[in-house]
Design an enzyme around this catalytic site. Structure first.
Site, PDB file in Angstrom:
ATOM      1  N   LYS A 264      40.222  35.206  66.207  1.00 43.07           N
ATOM      2  CA  LYS A 264      39.601  34.110  65.775  1.00 43.07           C
ATOM      3  C   LYS A 264      40.305  32.808  66.043  1.00 43.07           C
ATOM      4  CE  LYS A 264      36.507  36.125  63.780  1.00 43.07           C
ATOM      5  NZ  LYS A 264      34.900  36.005  63.832  1.00 43.07           N
TER       6      LYS A 264
ATOM      7  N   TYR B 261      43.157  40.845  64.063  1.00 44.60           N
ATOM      8  CA  TYR B 261      41.918  39.879  63.599  1.00 44.60           C
ATOM      9  C   TYR B 261      42.349  38.412  64.043  1.00 44.60           C
ATOM     10  CZ  TYR B 261      38.593  37.921  60.851  1.00 44.60           C
ATOM     11  OH  TYR B 261      37.488  36.914  60.237  1.00 44.60           O
TER      12      TYR B 261
ATOM     13  N   SER C 245      34.481  31.181  62.577  1.00 39.01           N
ATOM     14  CA  SER C 245      35.771  31.641  62.657  1.00 39.01           C
ATOM     15  C   SER C 245      36.296  32.181  61.341  1.00 39.01           C
ATOM     16  CB  SER C 245      36.863  30.673  63.363  1.00 39.01           C
ATOM     17  OG  SER C 245      38.048  30.991  63.606  1.00 39.01           O
TER      18      SER C 245
END
Length: 141
Positions: free
Chosen positions: A118, A114, A100
């Site tokens: 994650k 983004y 991650s």
């Protein structure tokens, strides 16, 4: 041994084909090259991801879609392709490592496309861990 294959993690069909070639070791040999095939991995490292660091208003919808496709679904595809080979009865099993990011633990300015991918990867890893632990427990009872 280490065996590396380059494949687009967003293309599940190509990924599944590459994984099957690596893991289906019925004869233990690649008929085309007489190369010893590695079989299912005992360690699967997945580090797929990229970011386009821009403020939310400066990102296009396709920026979001492509980061979801690579950063989250790319990792899901890798696990989905390898897991049946890693858990089949003739395999010794293994460990799956999903990478991650610090931005997957806390939101970060400029990473609105983004960071959520994650965060999703972390949630996926937690769910998968619980499901595989329950499957292993059931199998051993």
């Amino acid at each position: 041994s280490v065996h590396v294959v380059s494949v687009d993690v967003t293309d599940y069909t190509a990924l599944e084909k590459a994984v099957t070639t690596l893991c289906d070791d019925d004869s233990g040999k690649d008929n085309n090259s007489q190369l010893q095939l590695p079989g299912p991995p005992t360690l699967l490292f997945n580090c797929a991801g990229y970011s386009t660091p821009l403020a939310f208003e400066d990102l296009s919808a396709s920026n979001f879609r492509s980061q979801v496709d690579v950063n989250y679904l790319g990792s899901v595809h890798v696990v989905k392709a390898f897991l049946p080979h890693m858990t089949r009865s003739s395999s010794i099993g293994g460990n799956i490592i999903l990478t991650s990011s610090l931005s997957g633990q806390t939101g970060t300015y400029g990473y609105s496309a983004y960071s959520p991918t994650k965060f999703a990867l972390r949630g996926f890893a937690e769910c998968l861990s619980m499901e595989l632990a329950a499957k292993k427990k059931t199998k051993n009872e």
